[in-house]
Scaffold this motif. Structure first.
Motif, PDB file in Angstrom:
ATOM      1  N   VAL A  26     -59.750 -62.242  74.520  1.00 56.17           N
ATOM      2  CA  VAL A  26     -59.497 -63.689  74.567  1.00 56.17           C
ATOM      3  C   VAL A  26     -59.632 -64.287  75.955  1.00 56.17           C
ATOM      4  O   VAL A  26     -59.626 -65.507  76.106  1.00 56.17           O
ATOM      5  N   GLY A  27     -59.759 -63.460  76.986  1.00 52.13           N
ATOM      6  CA  GLY A  27     -59.859 -64.018  78.337  1.00 52.13           C
ATOM      7  C   GLY A  27     -60.238 -62.978  79.364  1.00 52.13           C
ATOM      8  O   GLY A  27     -60.298 -61.781  79.070  1.00 52.13           O
ATOM      9  N   VAL A  28     -60.490 -63.472  80.582  1.00 55.12           N
ATOM     10  CA  VAL A  28     -60.842 -62.615  81.715  1.00 55.12           C
ATOM     11  C   VAL A  28     -60.107 -63.141  82.941  1.00 55.12           C
ATOM     12  O   VAL A  28     -60.108 -64.348  83.201  1.00 55.12           O
ATOM     13  N   VAL A  29     -59.482 -62.231  83.680  1.00 59.87           N
ATOM     14  CA  VAL A  29     -58.880 -62.557  84.977  1.00 59.87           C
ATOM     15  C   VAL A  29     -59.752 -61.913  86.039  1.00 59.87           C
ATOM     16  O   VAL A  29     -60.034 -60.715  85.971  1.00 59.87           O
ATOM     17  N   LEU A  30     -60.198 -62.711  87.026  1.00 54.90           N
ATOM     18  CA  LEU A  30     -61.050 -62.205  88.098  1.00 54.90           C
ATOM     19  C   LEU A  30     -60.361 -62.422  89.436  1.00 54.90           C
ATOM     20  O   LEU A  30     -59.828 -63.504  89.707  1.00 54.90           O
ATOM     21  N   TYR A  31     -60.387 -61.376  90.260  1.00 55.02           N
ATOM     22  CA  TYR A  31     -59.787 -61.414  91.599  1.00 55.02           C
ATOM     23  C   TYR A  31     -60.826 -60.976  92.622  1.00 55.02           C
ATOM     24  O   TYR A  31     -61.454 -59.930  92.473  1.00 55.02           O
ATOM     25  N   ALA A  41     -60.188 -67.318  82.844  1.00 54.74           N
ATOM     26  CA  ALA A  41     -60.913 -68.156  81.888  1.00 54.74           C
ATOM     27  C   ALA A  41     -60.609 -67.569  80.523  1.00 54.74           C
ATOM     28  O   ALA A  41     -60.615 -66.346  80.361  1.00 54.74           O
ATOM     29  N   TRP A  42     -60.304 -68.423  79.555  1.00 56.95           N
ATOM     30  CA  TRP A  42     -59.968 -67.908  78.237  1.00 56.95           C
ATOM     31  C   TRP A  42     -60.483 -68.810  77.140  1.00 56.95           C
ATOM     32  O   TRP A  42     -60.757 -69.986  77.361  1.00 56.95           O
ATOM     33  N   GLN A  43     -60.613 -68.193  75.975  1.00 52.18           N
ATOM     34  CA  GLN A  43     -61.117 -68.889  74.800  1.00 52.18           C
ATOM     35  C   GLN A  43     -60.526 -68.203  73.576  1.00 52.18           C
ATOM     36  O   GLN A  43     -60.679 -66.995  73.406  1.00 52.18           O
ATOM     37  N   VAL A  44     -59.838 -68.963  72.757  1.00 54.03           N
ATOM     38  CA  VAL A  44     -59.185 -68.407  71.576  1.00 54.03           C
ATOM     39  C   VAL A  44     -59.884 -68.932  70.328  1.00 54.03           C
ATOM     40  O   VAL A  44     -60.014 -70.140  70.144  1.00 54.03           O
ATOM     41  N   ALA A  64     -49.185 -68.216  76.161  1.00 55.72           N
ATOM     42  CA  ALA A  64     -49.179 -67.019  77.011  1.00 55.72           C
ATOM     43  C   ALA A  64     -50.372 -67.043  77.966  1.00 55.72           C
ATOM     44  O   ALA A  64     -50.248 -66.665  79.142  1.00 55.72           O
ATOM     45  N   LEU A  65     -51.516 -67.511  77.496  1.00 52.63           N
ATOM     46  CA  LEU A  65     -52.696 -67.602  78.366  1.00 52.63           C
ATOM     47  C   LEU A  65     -52.530 -68.710  79.396  1.00 52.63           C
ATOM     48  O   LEU A  65     -52.989 -68.579  80.534  1.00 52.63           O
ATOM     49  N   ASP A  66     -51.839 -69.780  79.044  1.00 50.85           N
ATOM     50  CA  ASP A  66     -51.509 -70.824  80.024  1.00 50.85           C
ATOM     51  C   ASP A  66     -50.585 -70.262  81.101  1.00 50.85           C
ATOM     52  O   ASP A  66     -50.693 -70.633  82.279  1.00 50.85           O
ATOM     53  N   PHE A  67     -49.670 -69.376  80.708  1.00 54.43           N
ATOM     54  CA  PHE A  67     -48.793 -68.723  81.680  1.00 54.43           C
ATOM     55  C   PHE A  67     -49.620 -67.903  82.666  1.00 54.43           C
ATOM     56  O   PHE A  67     -49.369 -67.932  83.878  1.00 54.43           O
ATOM     57  N   VAL A  68     -50.615 -67.178  82.168  1.00 57.50           N
ATOM     58  CA  VAL A  68     -51.505 -66.398  83.044  1.00 57.50           C
ATOM     59  C   VAL A  68     -52.185 -67.331  84.036  1.00 57.50           C
ATOM     60  O   VAL A  68     -52.264 -67.035  85.230  1.00 57.50           O
ATOM     61  N   LYS A  69     -52.663 -68.473  83.567  1.00 54.93           N
ATOM     62  CA  LYS A  69     -53.306 -69.459  84.444  1.00 54.93           C
ATOM     63  C   LYS A  69     -52.328 -69.915  85.528  1.00 54.93           C
ATOM     64  O   LYS A  69     -52.684 -70.019  86.699  1.00 54.93           O
ATOM     65  N   ALA A  70     -51.086 -70.159  85.135  1.00 50.25           N
ATOM     66  CA  ALA A  70     -50.074 -70.609  86.097  1.00 50.25           C
ATOM     67  C   ALA A  70     -49.793 -69.543  87.148  1.00 50.25           C
ATOM     68  O   ALA A  70     -49.589 -69.854  88.326  1.00 50.25           O
ATOM     69  N   VAL A  71     -49.793 -68.277  86.759  1.00 44.43           N
ATOM     70  CA  VAL A  71     -49.620 -67.191  87.734  1.00 44.43           C
ATOM     71  C   VAL A  71     -50.809 -67.191  88.696  1.00 44.43           C
ATOM     72  O   VAL A  71     -50.636 -67.078  89.912  1.00 44.43           O
ATOM     73  N   CYS A  72     -51.999 -67.338  88.172  1.00 42.56           N
ATOM     74  CA  CYS A  72     -53.201 -67.358  89.022  1.00 42.56           C
ATOM     75  C   CYS A  72     -53.139 -68.468  90.059  1.00 42.56           C
ATOM     76  O   CYS A  72     -53.500 -68.262  91.227  1.00 42.56           O
ATOM     77  N   THR A  73     -52.693 -69.642  89.654  1.00 43.17           N
ATOM     78  CA  THR A  73     -52.685 -70.798  90.554  1.00 43.17           C
ATOM     79  C   THR A  73     -51.430 -70.880  91.412  1.00 43.17           C
ATOM     80  O   THR A  73     -51.341 -71.743  92.291  1.00 43.17           O
ATOM     81  N   GLY A  74     -50.449 -70.008  91.158  1.00 46.01           N
ATOM     82  CA  GLY A  74     -49.218 -70.044  91.943  1.00 46.01           C
ATOM     83  C   GLY A  74     -48.303 -71.191  91.549  1.00 46.01           C
ATOM     84  O   GLY A  74     -47.544 -71.704  92.368  1.00 46.01           O
ATOM     85  N   ASP A  75     -48.359 -71.590  90.302  1.00 45.21           N
ATOM     86  CA  ASP A  75     -47.530 -72.681  89.792  1.00 45.21           C
ATOM     87  C   ASP A  75     -46.054 -72.276  89.876  1.00 45.21           C
ATOM     88  O   ASP A  75     -45.665 -71.247  89.327  1.00 45.21           O
ATOM     89  N   PRO A  76     -45.210 -73.062  90.533  1.00 39.02           N
ATOM     90  CA  PRO A  76     -43.800 -72.701  90.695  1.00 39.02           C
ATOM     91  C   PRO A  76     -43.034 -72.541  89.382  1.00 39.02           C
ATOM     92  O   PRO A  76     -41.989 -71.900  89.350  1.00 39.02           O
ATOM     93  N   ARG A  77     -43.552 -73.079  88.290  1.00 42.27           N
ATOM     94  CA  ARG A  77     -42.864 -72.963  87.001  1.00 42.27           C
ATOM     95  C   ARG A  77     -42.823 -71.526  86.489  1.00 42.27           C
ATOM     96  O   ARG A  77     -42.051 -71.217  85.589  1.00 42.27           O
ATOM     97  N   SER A  98     -46.555 -54.389  76.769  1.00 40.67           N
ATOM     98  CA  SER A  98     -46.461 -54.211  75.314  1.00 40.67           C
ATOM     99  C   SER A  98     -46.169 -55.555  74.673  1.00 40.67           C
ATOM    100  O   SER A  98     -45.146 -55.759  74.043  1.00 40.67           O
ATOM    101  N   THR A  99     -47.069 -56.487  74.885  1.00 37.05           N
ATOM    102  CA  THR A  99     -46.923 -57.826  74.325  1.00 37.05           C
ATOM    103  C   THR A  99     -48.178 -58.168  73.540  1.00 37.05           C
ATOM    104  O   THR A  99     -49.106 -57.363  73.456  1.00 37.05           O
ATOM    105  N   VAL A 100     -48.222 -59.345  73.013  1.00 42.26           N
ATOM    106  CA  VAL A 100     -49.385 -59.774  72.237  1.00 42.26           C
ATOM    107  C   VAL A 100     -50.613 -59.930  73.134  1.00 42.26           C
ATOM    108  O   VAL A 100     -51.723 -59.664  72.714  1.00 42.26           O
ATOM    109  N   ILE A 101     -50.419 -60.339  74.391  1.00 39.17           N
ATOM    110  CA  ILE A 101     -51.529 -60.428  75.353  1.00 39.17           C
ATOM    111  C   ILE A 101     -51.433 -59.227  76.290  1.00 39.17           C
ATOM    112  O   ILE A 101     -50.430 -59.052  76.976  1.00 39.17           O
ATOM    113  N   GLN A 102     -52.479 -58.412  76.297  1.00 45.96           N
ATOM    114  CA  GLN A 102     -52.498 -57.195  77.118  1.00 45.96           C
ATOM    115  C   GLN A 102     -53.772 -57.154  77.963  1.00 45.96           C
ATOM    116  O   GLN A 102     -54.849 -57.499  77.467  1.00 45.96           O
ATOM    117  N   PRO A 103     -53.659 -56.696  79.214  1.00 49.71           N
ATOM    118  CA  PRO A 103     -54.863 -56.513  80.026  1.00 49.71           C
ATOM    119  C   PRO A 103     -55.539 -55.192  79.683  1.00 49.71           C
ATOM    120  O   PRO A 103     -54.870 -54.198  79.387  1.00 49.71           O
TER     121      PRO A 103
END
Length: 127
Positions: A26-31, A41-44, A64-77, A98-103
């Protein structure tokens, strides 16, 4: 000639029923360390996910994917993760869960344009 930069990425998998070990990308995290680039970037595809498990809460998957985006951007939330350096945030995102979204496993490559490479990977690996 444009310089090639090394990068790492993980594919994010939605695992509706962990015990069955079935998943859908459903998505890719690039560093990219050289540019301090970290993004997702994600697509469901709702229909495909519901084919795996009709009871899945697709909106929760998107949250959950929005949360990943927030971690990437350093969102204080997202709490303490937002205050960490980019490399540590990637470490947090690539850690097995061990969640629904796994790397998936960490992969690497070379690119001269990390944002464009992220979109390429999304197209190739997620659809």
């Amino acid at each position: 000639m444009t310089a090639k930069l090394s990068y790492q990425y993980v594919v994010l998998r939605c695992v509706p029923r962990v015990e069955r070990e079935e998943f859908l990308n459903v998505g890719v995290v690039l560093y990219c360390h050289a540019t301090d680039f970290l993004d997702v970037a994600w697509q469901v595809d709702r229909e495909r996910l519901q084919a795996f498990d009709p009871r899945i809460d697709v909106d929760q998957v998107c949250d959950a994917l929005d949360f990943v985006k927030a971690v990437c951007t350093g969102d204080p939330r997202v709490g303490a993760a937002a205050t960490k350096p980019v490399s540590q945030r990637f470490g947090f995102l690539k850690a097995p869960k061990s969640t629904v979204i796994q790397p998936g496993p960490v992969h690497g490559g070379l690119t001269s344009d990390p944002p464009r490479q992220l979109e390429r990977l999304l197209h190739q690996l997620v659809g």
